[in-house]
Design an enzyme around this catalytic site. Structure first.
Site, short mmCIF file in Angstrom:
data_model
loop_
_atom_site.label_atom_id
_atom_site.label_comp_id
_atom_site.label_asym_id
_atom_site.label_seq_id
_atom_site.Cartn_x
_atom_site.Cartn_y
_atom_site.Cartn_z
N GLY A 56 36.15 -37.71 38.95
CA GLY A 56 35.85 -38.05 37.56
C GLY A 56 35.93 -39.54 37.25
O GLY A 56 36.04 -39.92 36.09
N ARG B 176 23.43 -18.14 40.74
CA ARG B 176 23.27 -19.47 40.12
C ARG B 176 22.81 -19.34 38.68
O ARG B 176 23.23 -20.10 37.81
CB ARG B 176 22.20 -20.28 40.87
CG ARG B 176 22.73 -20.95 42.09
CD ARG B 176 21.72 -21.94 42.67
NE ARG B 176 22.13 -22.28 44.01
CZ ARG B 176 23.08 -23.17 44.30
NH1 ARG B 176 23.68 -23.84 43.34
NH2 ARG B 176 23.43 -23.42 45.55
N ARG C 273 26.75 -29.32 41.90
CA ARG C 273 26.07 -28.03 41.92
C ARG C 273 24.57 -28.26 41.74
O ARG C 273 24.17 -29.12 40.95
CB ARG C 273 26.54 -27.13 40.76
CG ARG C 273 27.99 -26.77 40.79
CD ARG C 273 28.37 -25.84 41.90
NE ARG C 273 27.62 -24.59 41.88
CZ ARG C 273 27.64 -23.71 42.88
NH1 ARG C 273 28.35 -23.94 43.96
NH2 ARG C 273 26.95 -22.59 42.82
N ASN D 60 21.78 -38.16 35.74
CA ASN D 60 22.61 -38.00 36.93
C ASN D 60 22.78 -39.37 37.59
O ASN D 60 21.94 -40.25 37.44
CB ASN D 60 21.92 -37.05 37.92
CG ASN D 60 22.76 -36.80 39.17
OD1 ASN D 60 23.98 -36.61 39.08
ND2 ASN D 60 22.13 -36.83 40.33
N HIS E 226 23.39 -40.87 41.49
CA HIS E 226 23.35 -40.47 42.89
C HIS E 226 23.71 -41.68 43.74
O HIS E 226 23.21 -42.79 43.49
CB HIS E 226 21.95 -39.95 43.24
CG HIS E 226 21.85 -39.45 44.63
ND1 HIS E 226 22.35 -38.22 45.01
CD2 HIS E 226 21.36 -40.03 45.76
CE1 HIS E 226 22.15 -38.06 46.32
NE2 HIS E 226 21.55 -39.14 46.78
N LEU F 248 15.31 -31.79 43.04
CA LEU F 248 16.65 -32.37 43.27
C LEU F 248 16.60 -33.86 43.62
O LEU F 248 15.92 -34.25 44.58
CB LEU F 248 17.35 -31.60 44.40
CG LEU F 248 18.76 -32.08 44.74
CD1 LEU F 248 19.75 -31.67 43.66
CD2 LEU F 248 19.21 -31.55 46.09
C1 GAR Z 1 29.86 -40.56 42.95
O1 GAR Z 1 29.72 -41.44 44.05
C2 GAR Z 1 28.51 -39.98 42.58
O2 GAR Z 1 27.45 -40.88 42.73
C3 GAR Z 1 28.41 -38.85 43.58
O3 GAR Z 1 29.70 -38.30 43.66
C4 GAR Z 1 30.66 -39.31 43.35
C5 GAR Z 1 31.53 -38.80 42.23
O4 GAR Z 1 32.62 -39.63 42.01
N1 GAR Z 1 27.44 -37.88 43.15
C6 GAR Z 1 26.70 -37.18 43.99
O5 GAR Z 1 26.80 -37.25 45.20
C7 GAR Z 1 25.72 -36.24 43.32
N2 GAR Z 1 24.76 -35.76 44.26
P1 GAR Z 1 33.49 -39.44 40.66
O6 GAR Z 1 33.80 -37.95 40.52
O7 GAR Z 1 34.74 -40.24 40.94
O8 GAR Z 1 32.68 -39.97 39.51
#
Ligand code: GAR
Length: 198
Positions: free
Chosen positions: A12, A69, A95, A111, A113, A148
């Site tokens: 988070g 889902r 998810r 989002n 990424h 995605l």
């Molecule tokens: C972040 O690096 C985000 O970009 C990635 O997960 C991490 C979450 O960190 N998201 C993905 O890989 C989505 N496909 P956080 O929970 O500390 O924000």
């Protein structure tokens, strides 16, 4: 008030960066917006405690409680809609969402990424970028579509890959950049929203 609902699955830290920016930059006055709730698909997501400590309402919709889902996404949408969101922000929400869920929030579902999309969609981005010999990695904020990690790109930030990088070290540096990129992208989205309405 434009309610922002943030979905998380883990640490988070992006959620916290957005919530802190909302407070420090007074998004209430500047954008008429507030982080209304943080929702996790995992009861044990550390980010839930952080959200509570920031005074934000939290909820859990566990994907394990649903047989498909589609059912999970329906329950998730109900939990989100309880906060009448203007914007739904995926922040480390791990998810895959069904097309009906995505179309329900089309144009107001963002989002982040951890790669320079369209390179390296999906999981394990940092290891794949290092193995491919990339000199530059980074992060992308994009609108979510049913395809995605392929929605319209709103913002990107580059991070150099060091010769001796490990996926963990690269992930840490990318995450630090995400913490600036994502709040700014959300604020920009809110600003564009208000100018569209003006
Ligand atoms: C972040 O690096 C985000 O970009 C990635 O997960 C991490 C979450 O960190 N998201 C993905 O890989 C989505 N496909 P956080 O929970 O500390 O924000």
């Amino acid at each position: 008030m434009k309610n922002i609902v943030i979905l998380i699955s883990g640490g988070g830290s992006n959620m916290a960066a957005i919530a802190r920016a909302a407070r420090e930059e007074d998004w209430g006055r500047r954008h008429g917006a507030a982080v209304a709730a943080v929702i996790s698909n995992r009861q044990d997501a550390p980010g839930l405690g952080i959200a509570r400590s920031l005074g934000i309402a939290t909820a859990v919709v566990s994907h394990k409680s649903f047989e498909s889902r589609e059912r999970f996404d329906d329950a998730l949408a109900d939990a989100i809609d309880a906060y009448s969101p203007t914007l739904v922000v995926l922040a480390g929400f791990m998810r895959i969402l069904t097309p009906p869920f995505v179309s329900r929030y089309q144009g107001r579902l963002l989002n982040i990424h951890p790669s320079l999309l369209p390179a390296f969609p999906g999981l394990d981005t940092h290891r794949r970028a290092i193995e491919a010999g990339c000199r530059i990695a980074g992060a992308t904020v994009h609108e979510v579509t049913a395809d995605l990690d392929h929605g319209p790109i709103l913002a990107q930030a580059a991070v150099p890959v060091m010769a001796d990088d490990t996926p963990e070290r690269l992930a840490e540096r990318v995450l630090a950049v995400e913490h600036r990129l994502y709040p700014k992208s959300v604020a920009d989205w809110l600003m564009r929203g208000s100018s569209r309405q003006a």
